[in-house]
Design a protein around this motif. Structure first.
Motif, short mmCIF file in Angstrom:
data_model
loop_
_atom_site.label_atom_id
_atom_site.label_comp_id
_atom_site.label_asym_id
_atom_site.label_seq_id
_atom_site.Cartn_x
_atom_site.Cartn_y
_atom_site.Cartn_z
N THR A 147 0.43 -25.39 13.33
CA THR A 147 -0.05 -24.46 12.31
C THR A 147 -1.25 -23.73 12.86
O THR A 147 -1.63 -23.93 14.03
CB THR A 147 -0.36 -25.17 10.98
N HIS A 174 -1.42 -22.16 1.84
CA HIS A 174 -0.29 -22.59 2.67
C HIS A 174 0.53 -21.43 3.23
O HIS A 174 1.61 -21.67 3.79
CB HIS A 174 0.62 -23.56 1.92
N THR A 177 1.03 -21.94 6.95
CA THR A 177 2.03 -22.94 7.30
C THR A 177 3.44 -22.38 7.16
O THR A 177 4.32 -22.65 7.98
CB THR A 177 1.86 -24.19 6.42
N TRP A 181 5.88 -22.38 10.36
CA TRP A 181 7.17 -23.09 10.41
C TRP A 181 8.31 -22.15 10.77
O TRP A 181 9.21 -22.51 11.53
CB TRP A 181 7.42 -23.78 9.07
N PRO A 289 6.85 -32.81 10.12
CA PRO A 289 6.75 -32.10 8.81
C PRO A 289 6.99 -33.01 7.62
O PRO A 289 7.79 -32.74 6.74
CB PRO A 289 7.83 -31.04 8.93
#
Length: 291
Positions: A147, A174, A177, A181, A289
């Motif tokens: 991240t 977030h 993130t 991802w 994760p």
């Protein structure tokens, strides 16, 4: 070979004109000049900006994700940038070779998607929450991570064309993130480069009801959007347990629980679960994760 072209994006609420002016001064002093600089007033008027800086004033606050996407579209539509650098409006580039170093990093590694800066205060201190790994004891240890930090980072334009931009639905919390991802699942690498420093005031994270709700809702959305079905309950269970253990406020817990339920009940965009190969890669990097 010439340097890669850097586009700079800054999001502001219009309440830090002095800090913004100093940040733009530090951008102008870079040894490799930015090809474009965009400042977005997120539901607020902008102060006077230096020549060559594009200002965009939004009528409404679109949140971190929405505001950054406005700047991102402006930079991408111009078609003359290879990297997008997002900077907090109260940050400061203390070195004049940040863009030069970024250009070298991306030229040496064509698979590099995101570079995360180190955030440090005027005394050189880096808060634990600003180190993008679980083992945060040494903030000056760089390397590949899963991240990155929203306050100061660089994004590859070819990567963005493949992965898309920021998740508008998240508003804030977030969103880094979510983008990270997607980048990892598409095969791009993320590097924490502590030698690239964004000076930033020492701050404590805001803990109010909206914060707790957003954090919980978006955590559920992350799982729903990106995790294989088998990992969804594990991921949410771990974070629910950590939240209960860390919580010191009944009001905060109630807001968190409301956000969790909202995340379960509401749509969050298209579901594209990451490949198990990506799960394994993240595990090798030290952060599977599920946490």
């Amino acid at each position: 070979m010439g340097h890669l072209r850097v586009g700079v994006a800054v999001l502001t609420m219009g309440n830090r004109p002095d800090e913004l002016r100093e940040l733009l001064r530090s951008v102008a002093e870079q040894s490799v000049p930015a090809a474009r600089i965009v400042v977005v007033g997120n539901g607020a008027p902008l102060p006077p900006l230096p020549d060559g800086v594009t200002g965009i004033e939004l009528d409404d606050n679109l949140g971190v994700s929405g505001g950054r996407n406005v700047a991102l579209r402006e930079l991408q539509e111009a078609g003359d940038v290879d990297l997008v650098v997002d900077l907090d409006d109260d940050g400061l580039l203390v070195s004049t070779d940040v863009f030069e170093r970024l250009s070298e990093m991306y030229r040496e590694d064509p698979g590099l998607g995101i570079v995360s800066f180190r955030i440090a205060d005027e005394r050189g201190r880096t808060q634990r929450r600003h180190v993008p790994r679980l083992r945060a004891g040494d903030p000056e240890r760089g390397g590949l991570v899963t991240t990155f930090l929203g306050g100061g980072h660089a994004l590859s334009v070819p990567m963005l064309k493949q992965t898309g931009g920021w998740p508008d639905e998240f508003f804030y919390a977030h969103e880094e993130t979510d983008l990270a991802w997607r980048a990892l699942d598409a095969g791009w690498r993320i590097r924490y480069a502590p030698e690239l420093v964004l000076q930033h005031p020492w701050t404590a994270p805001t803990r109010h009801a909206v914060y707790h709700r957003m954090v919980a809702r978006n955590r559920v959305w992350l799982a729903k959007r990106h995790l294989p079905a088998l990992l969804v309950p594990a991921y949410l269970g771990v974070w629910a347990g950590l939240t209960v253990a860390r919580s010191r406020s009944l009001t905060g817990m109630r807001a968190w629980a409301g956000g969790f339920v909202e995340g379960v009940r509401t749509p969050c965009g298209e579901r594209r679960p990451m490949r198990w190969r990506t799960v394994w890669w993240m595990t090798r990097l030290g952060r599977p994760p599920v946490i």
